[in-house]
Design a protein around this motif. Structure first.
Motif, PDB file in Angstrom:
ATOM      1  N   LYS A  22       0.840  -1.195   0.000  1.00 19.43           N
ATOM      2  CA  LYS A  22       0.000   0.000   0.000  1.00 19.43           C
ATOM      3  C   LYS A  22       0.876   1.247   0.000  1.00 19.43           C
ATOM      4  O   LYS A  22       2.050   1.201   0.346  1.00 19.43           O
ATOM      5  CB  LYS A  22      -0.909   0.005   1.236  1.00 19.43           C
ATOM      6  CG  LYS A  22      -1.821  -1.225   1.351  1.00 19.43           C
ATOM      7  CD  LYS A  22      -2.605  -1.182   2.645  1.00 19.43           C
ATOM      8  CE  LYS A  22      -3.463  -2.427   2.812  1.00 19.43           C
ATOM      9  NZ  LYS A  22      -4.195  -2.436   4.103  1.00 19.43           N
ATOM     10  N   THR A  23       0.302   2.376  -0.337  1.00 23.07           N
ATOM     11  CA  THR A  23       1.025   3.644  -0.256  1.00 23.07           C
ATOM     12  C   THR A  23       0.856   4.242   1.134  1.00 23.07           C
ATOM     13  O   THR A  23      -0.099   3.915   1.855  1.00 23.07           O
ATOM     14  CB  THR A  23       0.510   4.655  -1.288  1.00 23.07           C
ATOM     15  OG1 THR A  23      -0.843   4.996  -0.966  1.00 23.07           O
ATOM     16  CG2 THR A  23       0.574   4.078  -2.692  1.00 23.07           C
ATOM     17  N   GLY A  81      -3.279   5.515   5.923  1.00 20.53           N
ATOM     18  CA  GLY A  81      -3.580   6.307   7.117  1.00 20.53           C
ATOM     19  C   GLY A  81      -2.482   6.110   8.155  1.00 20.53           C
ATOM     20  O   GLY A  81      -2.748   5.839   9.331  1.00 20.53           O
ATOM     21  N   PHE A  82      -1.241   6.253   7.704  1.00 21.81           N
ATOM     22  CA  PHE A  82      -0.063   5.907   8.507  1.00 21.81           C
ATOM     23  C   PHE A  82      -0.041   6.654   9.842  1.00 21.81           C
ATOM     24  O   PHE A  82       0.212   6.070  10.895  1.00 21.81           O
ATOM     25  CB  PHE A  82       1.205   6.204   7.706  1.00 21.81           C
ATOM     26  CG  PHE A  82       2.440   5.585   8.266  1.00 21.81           C
ATOM     27  CD1 PHE A  82       2.889   4.357   7.808  1.00 21.81           C
ATOM     28  CD2 PHE A  82       3.178   6.224   9.258  1.00 21.81           C
ATOM     29  CE1 PHE A  82       4.037   3.769   8.323  1.00 21.81           C
ATOM     30  CE2 PHE A  82       4.323   5.652   9.785  1.00 21.81           C
ATOM     31  CZ  PHE A  82       4.753   4.420   9.315  1.00 21.81           C
ATOM     32  N   ASP A 131       0.747   6.872  15.085  1.00 19.37           N
ATOM     33  CA  ASP A 131       1.120   8.153  15.696  1.00 19.37           C
ATOM     34  C   ASP A 131       2.546   8.527  15.305  1.00 19.37           C
ATOM     35  O   ASP A 131       3.396   8.845  16.133  1.00 19.37           O
ATOM     36  CB  ASP A 131       0.996   8.107  17.223  1.00 19.37           C
ATOM     37  CG  ASP A 131       1.154   9.499  17.833  1.00 19.37           C
ATOM     38  OD1 ASP A 131       0.747  10.481  17.174  1.00 19.37           O
ATOM     39  OD2 ASP A 131       1.696   9.594  18.945  1.00 19.37           O
ATOM     40  N   ALA A 132       2.806   8.434  14.007  1.00 16.59           N
ATOM     41  CA  ALA A 132       4.131   8.748  13.481  1.00 16.59           C
ATOM     42  C   ALA A 132       3.983   9.199  12.033  1.00 16.59           C
ATOM     43  O   ALA A 132       3.001   8.856  11.360  1.00 16.59           O
ATOM     44  CB  ALA A 132       5.055   7.532  13.568  1.00 16.59           C
ATOM     45  N   ALA A 133       4.945   9.971  11.585  1.00 14.85           N
ATOM     46  CA  ALA A 133       4.977  10.417  10.194  1.00 14.85           C
ATOM     47  C   ALA A 133       6.278   9.952   9.561  1.00 14.85           C
ATOM     48  O   ALA A 133       7.337   9.986  10.203  1.00 14.85           O
ATOM     49  CB  ALA A 133       4.865  11.932  10.111  1.00 14.85           C
ATOM     50  N   VAL A 134       6.217   9.511   8.319  1.00 13.22           N
ATOM     51  CA  VAL A 134       7.414   9.046   7.622  1.00 13.22           C
ATOM     52  C   VAL A 134       8.191  10.255   7.105  1.00 13.22           C
ATOM     53  O   VAL A 134       7.661  11.073   6.356  1.00 13.22           O
ATOM     54  CB  VAL A 134       7.048   8.109   6.453  1.00 13.22           C
ATOM     55  CG1 VAL A 134       8.310   7.692   5.697  1.00 13.22           C
ATOM     56  CG2 VAL A 134       6.311   6.882   6.974  1.00 13.22           C
ATOM     57  N   VAL A 135       9.432  10.357   7.535  1.00 12.70           N
ATOM     58  CA  VAL A 135      10.300  11.449   7.102  1.00 12.70           C
ATOM     59  C   VAL A 135      11.043  11.069   5.834  1.00 12.70           C
ATOM     60  O   VAL A 135      11.228  11.877   4.921  1.00 12.70           O
ATOM     61  CB  VAL A 135      11.309  11.805   8.213  1.00 12.70           C
ATOM     62  CG1 VAL A 135      12.294  12.859   7.732  1.00 12.70           C
ATOM     63  CG2 VAL A 135      10.572  12.288   9.450  1.00 12.70           C
ATOM     64  N   GLN A 158      15.600   1.490  -6.580  1.00 15.81           N
ATOM     65  CA  GLN A 158      15.460   2.936  -6.493  1.00 15.81           C
ATOM     66  C   GLN A 158      14.037   3.327  -6.162  1.00 15.81           C
ATOM     67  O   GLN A 158      13.090   2.826  -6.763  1.00 15.81           O
ATOM     68  CB  GLN A 158      15.884   3.585  -7.815  1.00 15.81           C
ATOM     69  CG  GLN A 158      15.774   5.103  -7.794  1.00 15.81           C
ATOM     70  CD  GLN A 158      16.378   5.723  -9.039  1.00 15.81           C
ATOM     71  OE1 GLN A 158      17.114   5.074  -9.759  1.00 15.81           O
ATOM     72  NE2 GLN A 158      16.066   6.980  -9.277  1.00 15.81           N
ATOM     73  N   VAL A 159      13.895   4.232  -5.210  1.00 16.48           N
ATOM     74  CA  VAL A 159      12.595   4.805  -4.875  1.00 16.48           C
ATOM     75  C   VAL A 159      12.424   6.067  -5.700  1.00 16.48           C
ATOM     76  O   VAL A 159      13.363   6.844  -5.857  1.00 16.48           O
ATOM     77  CB  VAL A 159      12.498   5.123  -3.373  1.00 16.48           C
ATOM     78  CG1 VAL A 159      11.148   5.708  -3.034  1.00 16.48           C
ATOM     79  CG2 VAL A 159      12.771   3.875  -2.555  1.00 16.48           C
ATOM     80  N   SER A 160      11.228   6.277  -6.228  1.00 18.16           N
ATOM     81  CA  SER A 160      11.020   7.434  -7.089  1.00 18.16           C
ATOM     82  C   SER A 160       9.644   8.026  -6.848  1.00 18.16           C
ATOM     83  O   SER A 160       8.702   7.333  -6.463  1.00 18.16           O
ATOM     84  CB  SER A 160      11.164   7.010  -8.562  1.00 18.16           C
ATOM     85  OG  SER A 160      10.993   8.123  -9.417  1.00 18.16           O
ATOM     86  N   GLY A 161       9.519   9.326  -7.094  1.00 22.36           N
ATOM     87  CA  GLY A 161       8.235   9.999  -6.975  1.00 22.36           C
ATOM     88  C   GLY A 161       7.964  10.515  -5.577  1.00 22.36           C
ATOM     89  O   GLY A 161       8.821  10.489  -4.693  1.00 22.36           O
ATOM     90  N   LYS A 162       6.730  10.998  -5.362  1.00 23.34           N
ATOM     91  CA  LYS A 162       6.347  11.557  -4.065  1.00 23.34           C
ATOM     92  C   LYS A 162       6.337  10.471  -2.996  1.00 23.34           C
ATOM     93  O   LYS A 162       5.934   9.333  -3.241  1.00 23.34           O
ATOM     94  CB  LYS A 162       4.966  12.209  -4.162  1.00 23.34           C
ATOM     95  CG  LYS A 162       4.927  13.451  -5.033  1.00 23.34           C
ATOM     96  CD  LYS A 162       3.621  14.207  -4.873  1.00 23.34           C
ATOM     97  CE  LYS A 162       2.453  13.425  -5.417  1.00 23.34           C
ATOM     98  NZ  LYS A 162       1.188  14.207  -5.367  1.00 23.34           N
ATOM     99  N   LEU A 163       6.751  10.858  -1.799  1.00 25.23           N
ATOM    100  CA  LEU A 163       6.865   9.897  -0.707  1.00 25.23           C
ATOM    101  C   LEU A 163       5.511   9.262  -0.373  1.00 25.23           C
ATOM    102  O   LEU A 163       5.411   8.061  -0.115  1.00 25.23           O
ATOM    103  CB  LEU A 163       7.442  10.595   0.529  1.00 25.23           C
ATOM    104  CG  LEU A 163       7.993   9.718   1.640  1.00 25.23           C
ATOM    105  CD1 LEU A 163       9.070   8.779   1.127  1.00 25.23           C
ATOM    106  CD2 LEU A 163       8.559  10.582   2.763  1.00 25.23           C
ATOM    107  N   GLY A 164       4.458  10.059  -0.412  1.00 30.43           N
ATOM    108  CA  GLY A 164       3.135   9.547  -0.068  1.00 30.43           C
ATOM    109  C   GLY A 164       2.593   8.557  -1.077  1.00 30.43           C
ATOM    110  O   GLY A 164       1.673   7.784  -0.773  1.00 30.43           O
TER     111      GLY A 164
END
Length: 575
Positions: free
Chosen positions: A308-309, A314-315, A320-324, A332-338
C-alpha cells in the motif's frame, strides 16, 4: 642518568613508534602514554590535574564548542553558494580567499567540511581541480592567528605550562600573512597539474526525502543552482515531481515552480539542512513532527502497510508517526513519498508522536533499529546571536579588551541559555581526542623535567652552544617536526616536538620563542602527505586523488613554506 630518566625516554620512544605504526589511532596511543606515566609514578597528582585543566587547552576546547553554533547557521553555506562561478580562475581566487579568511578564526576542518559539497556538486569545474587547493588554503589560513588551528593552540597550551605566559592573538599573523601570499601564488600556478577527475554523480543510495515547495517560497522563480540546492552537505536533489510528471536528472538551470515536490537522496542526519530554505516543507513537517524523536525502522513482511502507499494506509493515525524518509536496498525509490508503494524490508525514518510507544501494533509491523538524531540548524535571531557573539568575542580578545577564555565561557553560556546549542550536542561533539593528546603530552613534558632528561639534554647542548649552531638547530628542529607531521599527525607532532624545541633553546641560552614558533609553523606544514592533516585526508577521499597528486603540488608548496618560516622566524622573533 637515573632509572626514571631511561624509563621516561622509553615511554617517549614508544609513543613516537606507536604514532607511526597506529596512525589512525592517536587517541589510543596517547591514552596509553598517560596511563604509563601515572602508573610508573613519573608525574605527580598535581601535575596530572594541572595538565587536564591547562588554560590554553580549556580555551581550545571552548573554541571548538562555541564554533559548533556557527556550523549550524547558514553563514558558510550562503557564502559557499556564491564562490563557484563559470570562470575557473575567478572561482579559484574566491575559494582561496574565503577559505583562508574563515580558517583564521574557525576550525579549518569545519570550513572544509562545509565547502566540500558545493565543490563536489558544482556544474562548471572538475572538483579535483579545487578540492586540494581548498585543503591547502585552510591550512595556510590557520597560520594567521592563534585560534586559526588546533596546532597553534596546542603549542600555546604547552608554552603556558612551561613559561606561565601566553602567545598573543596576532603572534602568528605577520609570518602567516607572508605564507598565505607566497604559498598561494605557488598553489595558483601548480593547480594546473591537478588531474581532471570526473565526479561520480549522486546515486539512489541513502534515504529519499520528499519536500514540497509552498506557493510563497523564496525558491520559486529561481534556478536550482541559484537557490543553492546543489550545495548541500550529503544531500542530493535527484528528482522533481511537477504536475504529475517526473524531472530526472535535475538540471542546475531548472527553475523551481510552486507546488514542486523536491526529492532528495542522502544522509538522514543532514535532513534539517532543508530548514534553511523558506517555504520548503518536508513531508512530516506539516504535522509538527519533524523536531520530534526520529526512529529508524524496517517494515516486516507481515506488516499491514506492505503493498500500500503511505497516503492510503492512514499511517499517522495507525502509528502516531509520520514518515520522514524511505530507503530501499537494491532498488530505487522514485516519486512523491506519499505515493510510494511500501515493500517488506523497506527502511523508514519516523518522526514519532507522544502516543507512539504505547501503540501495540508497532512491533507487529516494524523491526525497530535505533533512534536517529539529525544535525539541527538555527536561523533567525539565534543565528545572528551565534554569528555576532562569536565574532565579537574574537575581536574583543584580539584587541585585548576581553580575555579569550573568559569571553568563550560567557559566549557558551549565552548559546546554551538561548538553546542555540544543547547540552547533548556539546557532549556528542566534545573534542576528547584533542583533550587527551594535549594533556598527555603536557604530562610527558613534566615527566621529562622530573626525571632529569631536560637537564641532561640542556647540559649536552650547552657543550655546543656556539651561536653559529643556533640557526642550524632551528633548521633541524623544523625538519624533524615537519617529518613527524607528514608521517604522524599535525597535533601529535606539535605536542611531541615542543618540549624538545623548548629544551634546545634553554640549552643554547637563547630566547625560546623562535623555537616555539618554528614548531608551531612546521607542525602545520603538511602538504605532501594526505594523512598528516585532517583536511588533506578529507579531500583525498572526496576528490579521488592519488598520492602523486599531493606530491606534485604539495612539494613546491612545502619548499616555499619551509623557506619562508626559516627566514622569517629569526627576523620576527630574534634569538
Amino acid at each position: 642518568m637515573p632509572l626514571d630518566a631511561y624509563l621516561t625516554l622509553f615511554i617517549f620512544a614508544l609513543t613516537v613508534l606507536g604514532l607511526v605504526v597506529l596512525q589512525s589511532r592517536p587517541v589510543a596511543v596517547f591514552g596509553g602514554t598517560l596511563i604509563a606515566l601515572i602508573g610508573c609514578g613519573l608525574v605527580t597528582k598535581a601535575q596530572f590535574l594541572t595538565s587536564i585543566a591547562n588554560p590554553g587547552l580549556v580555551t581550545l576546547i571552548l573554541l571548538v564548542l562555541c564554533s559548533l553554533a556557527l556550523e549550524k547557521t547558514r553563514l558558510l553555506r550562503v557564502i559557499a553558494s556564491k564562490i563557484i562561478v563559470s570562470n575557473y580562475h575567478s572561482t579559484w581566487l574566491r575559494l582561496f580567499g574565503v577559505t583562508t579568511l574563515f580558517s583564521s578564526i574557525l576550525n579549518n576542518t569545519a570550513v572544509v567540511a562545509t565547502l566540500l559539497s558545493p565543490i563536489r556538486n558544482n556544474p562548471h569545474h572538475f572538483s579535483s581541480k579545487l578540492l586540494l587547493p581548498l585543503s591547502y588554503a585552510s591550512i595556510l589560513g590557520g597560520t594567521l592567528t592563534l585560534i586559526g588551528t588546533s596546532t597553534n593552540l596546542i603549542v600555546n597550551s604547552m608554552y603556558i605550562e612551561a613559561s606561565g605566559r601566553s602567545l598573543s592573538f596576532f603572534s602568528f599573523t605577520a609570518i602567516g600573512s607572508i605564507l598565505v601570499i607566497t604559498c598561494g601564488i605557488v598553489m595558483y600556478f601548480c593547480s594546473g597539474m591537478l588531474p581532471s577527475i570526473e565526479q561520480k554523480k549522486a546515486t539512489s543510495e541513502g534515504y529519499f526525502i520528499d519536500a514540497k515547495v509552498k506557493n510563497d517560497s523564496e525558491l520559486v522563480g529561481n534556478s536550482v543552482e541559484a537557490n543553492g540546492l546543489r550545495h548541500l552537505e550529503s544531500l542530493f536533489l535527484v528528482e522533481i515531481v511537477r504536475k504529475g510528471g517526473l524531472i530526472s536528472p535535475v538540471s542546475p538551470s531548472e527553475v523551481i515552480q510552486p507546488a514542486d515536490r523536491l526529492i532528495f537522496c542522502g544522509e538522514i542526519t543532514k535532513l534539517l539542512q532543508l530548514g534553511q530554505f523558506s517555504g520548503l516543507e518536508i513531508f512530516a513537517e506539516k504535522n509538527g513532527r519533524l523536531n520530534s524523536n526520529l526512529t529508524e525502522v524496517v517494515v516486516r513482511q507481515e506488516s499491514i502497510i506492505v503493498g500500500k502507499t503511505l497516503k492510503s494506509t492512514g499511517f499517522r493515525a495507525l502509528f502516531d508517526a509520520a514518515v520522514v524518509a524511505i530507503k530501499r536496498d537494491g532498488d530505487q525509490v522514485s516519486g512523491k513519498l506519499g505515493d510510494v508503494v511500501i515493500r517488506s524490508g523497506d527502511f523508514l525514518v519516523l518522526a514519532v508522536g507522544s502516543d507512539y510507544k504505547s501503540r501495540t501494533n508497532i512491533t507487529k509491523n516494524f523491526l525497530i533499529l535505533s533512534g536517529v538524531e539529525p544535525e539541527s540548524r538555527i536561523n533567525g535571531w539565534r543565528a545572528w546571536l551565534s554569528i555576532g557573539g562569536f565574532i565579537s568575542t574574537i575581536i574583543l580578545a584580539a584587541v585585548g579588551v576581553l580575555d579569550l577564555l573568559e569571553g568563550l565561557v560567557l559566549l557558551l553560556g549565552g548559546l546554551l541559555f538561548t538553546r542555540s546549542l544543547t547540552a547533548s550536542e556539546l557532549v556528542r561533539r566534545f573534542p576528547v581526542d584533542i583533550w587527551l593528546v594535549v594533556s598527555s603530552v603536557i604530562l610527558l613534558s613534566n615527566a621529562l623535567v622530573n626525571s632529569g632528561v631536560v637537564d641532561t639534554l640542556g647540559v649536552f647542548i650547552g657543550q655546543y652552544n656556539d651561536p653559529s649552531y643556533v640557526y642550524t638547530a632551528l633548521i633541524l628542529l623544523y625538519i624533524a617536526t615537519w617529518l613527524m607531521t607528514e608521517f604522524v599527525t599535525n597535533n601529535a607532532a606539535a605536542a611531541l616536538m615542543f618540549p624538545i624545541g623548548y629544551t634546545i633553546a634553554l640549552g643554547f641560552g637563547v630566547d625560546v620563542l623562535p623555537f616555539v614558533m618554528t614548531v608551531a609553523f612546521a607542525a602545520s606544514g603538511s602538504f605532501i602527505s594526505p594523512y598528516g592533516y585532517q583536511t588533506n585526508l578529507m579531500v583525498f577521499n572526496a576528490g579521488n586523488y592519488c598520492l602523486k597528486d599531493f606530491v606534485k603540488v604539495g612539494l613546491p608548496v612545502s619548499v616555499v613554506y619551509a623557506l619562508v618560516v626559516l627566514i622569517c622566524v629569526p627576523i620576527f622573533f630574534p634569538f
